[in-house]
Design a protein around this motif. Structure first.
Motif, PDB file in Angstrom:
ATOM      1  N   GLN A   1       6.301  14.318   1.503  1.00  0.00           N
ATOM      2  CA  GLN A   1       4.941  13.821   1.723  1.00  0.00           C
ATOM      3  C   GLN A   1       4.701  13.554   3.210  1.00  0.00           C
ATOM      4  O   GLN A   1       3.629  13.867   3.738  1.00  0.00           O
ATOM      5  CB  GLN A   1       4.712  12.529   0.931  1.00  0.00           C
ATOM      6  N   VAL A   2       5.700  12.979   3.891  1.00  0.00           N
ATOM      7  CA  VAL A   2       5.559  12.692   5.317  1.00  0.00           C
ATOM      8  C   VAL A   2       5.530  13.998   6.118  1.00  0.00           C
ATOM      9  O   VAL A   2       4.741  14.151   7.061  1.00  0.00           O
ATOM     10  CB  VAL A   2       6.698  11.762   5.797  1.00  0.00           C
ATOM     11  N   GLN A   3       6.353  14.968   5.744  1.00  0.00           N
ATOM     12  CA  GLN A   3       6.412  16.242   6.465  1.00  0.00           C
ATOM     13  C   GLN A   3       5.148  17.070   6.285  1.00  0.00           C
ATOM     14  O   GLN A   3       4.780  17.843   7.165  1.00  0.00           O
ATOM     15  CB  GLN A   3       7.615  17.066   6.004  1.00  0.00           C
TER      16      GLN A   3
ATOM     17  N   ILE B   1       0.841  -1.201   0.000  1.00  0.00           N
ATOM     18  CA  ILE B   1       0.000   0.000   0.000  1.00  0.00           C
ATOM     19  C   ILE B   1       0.877   1.253   0.000  1.00  0.00           C
ATOM     20  O   ILE B   1       0.617   2.207  -0.735  1.00  0.00           O
ATOM     21  CB  ILE B   1      -0.937  -0.004   1.233  1.00  0.00           C
ATOM     22  N   GLY B   2       1.930   1.250   0.818  1.00  0.00           N
ATOM     23  CA  GLY B   2       2.797   2.418   0.922  1.00  0.00           C
ATOM     24  C   GLY B   2       3.536   2.716  -0.368  1.00  0.00           C
ATOM     25  O   GLY B   2       3.683   3.884  -0.755  1.00  0.00           O
TER      26      GLY B   2
ATOM     27  N   LEU C   1      -2.041  10.053   8.518  1.00  0.00           N
ATOM     28  CA  LEU C   1      -2.604   9.159   7.509  1.00  0.00           C
ATOM     29  C   LEU C   1      -1.853   7.828   7.494  1.00  0.00           C
ATOM     30  O   LEU C   1      -2.460   6.756   7.399  1.00  0.00           O
ATOM     31  CB  LEU C   1      -2.547   9.818   6.129  1.00  0.00           C
ATOM     32  N   PHE C   2      -0.539   7.884   7.614  1.00  0.00           N
ATOM     33  CA  PHE C   2       0.271   6.669   7.670  1.00  0.00           C
ATOM     34  C   PHE C   2      -0.075   5.831   8.895  1.00  0.00           C
ATOM     35  O   PHE C   2      -0.258   4.616   8.797  1.00  0.00           O
ATOM     36  CB  PHE C   2       1.764   7.027   7.670  1.00  0.00           C
ATOM     37  N   LEU C   3      -0.173   6.460  10.056  1.00  0.00           N
ATOM     38  CA  LEU C   3      -0.487   5.723  11.281  1.00  0.00           C
ATOM     39  C   LEU C   3      -1.890   5.123  11.241  1.00  0.00           C
ATOM     40  O   LEU C   3      -2.106   3.976  11.654  1.00  0.00           O
ATOM     41  CB  LEU C   3      -0.321   6.617  12.499  1.00  0.00           C
TER      42      LEU C   3
END
Length: 182
Positions: free
Chosen positions: A113-115, A94-95, A121-123
């Motif tokens: 994207q993470v910043q 998915i990632g 959303l990831f968690l």
């Protein structure tokens, strides 16, 4: 078709051998599949001339029952258990697809994207997919029991492994390059 019309006639008057072979007949005028031939018996003779019947073949033993799947928390999430690699592989698949899709859509690399709000959303996705993977494992359902012809459990493991490697390679390439891959 001449051979098909002469089933009641002797084999010698039934046309050429080619005609009989095309109709599925052999030289003795019977259908040529082996399902109709009788089973052969092997008889052995003793020294005194009496016929000795062959010994009966013992039946094949039944296979041992499959071991019961252990569904304890420490069994499922053990280092060699079914949970860690399967869950990490699913999250990596998915990632990887999400990272490439967002990179193509916005032009940002993984770190940007993470910043820019990707952590919640990831968690959330990680917790949801982990629970969805763990619940059947705790009930004793294995991935092998749900495998089909095309979508097998081995294919899922290999796709997950490649996705994990692809995600690490994408992050490393973007780090070395200093920006997005595309």
């Amino acid at each position: 078709m001449a051979a098909a019309s002469c089933y009641g006639v002797a084999a010698f008057s039934c046309g050429s051998p080619v005609t009989r072979r095309a109709a599925g007949l052999n030289q003795f005028f019977v259908p040529s599949n082996y399902a109709l031939s009788p089973a052969k018996r092997v008889l052995k003779f003793r020294e005194d001339g009496q016929i000795k019947e062959p010994a009966a073949v013992p039946p094949t033993p039944t296979p041992p029952p499959k071991p019961k799947v252990r569904t304890g928390f420490s069994d499922v999430l053990a280092f060699s258990g079914p949970g860690p690699e399967r869950i990490n592989g699913r999250l990596a698949m998915i990632g990887f697809v999400a990272a490439i899709g967002m990179e193509l859509a916005s032009g940002q690399d993984i770190f940007a994207q993470v910043q820019n709000g990707g952590v919640p959303l990831f968690l959330g996705t990680s917790v949801l997919l982990s629970l969805a993977s763990l619940i059947p494992m705790f009930k004793g359902v294995t991935a092998e029991s749900k495998s089909g012809d095309l979508m097998t459990s081995d294919a899922e493991l290999w796709n997950g492994r490649f996705a994990m490697l692809g995600l690490v390679a994408l992050a490393f390439t973007e780090y070395v390059k200093g920006g997005a891959l595309v």
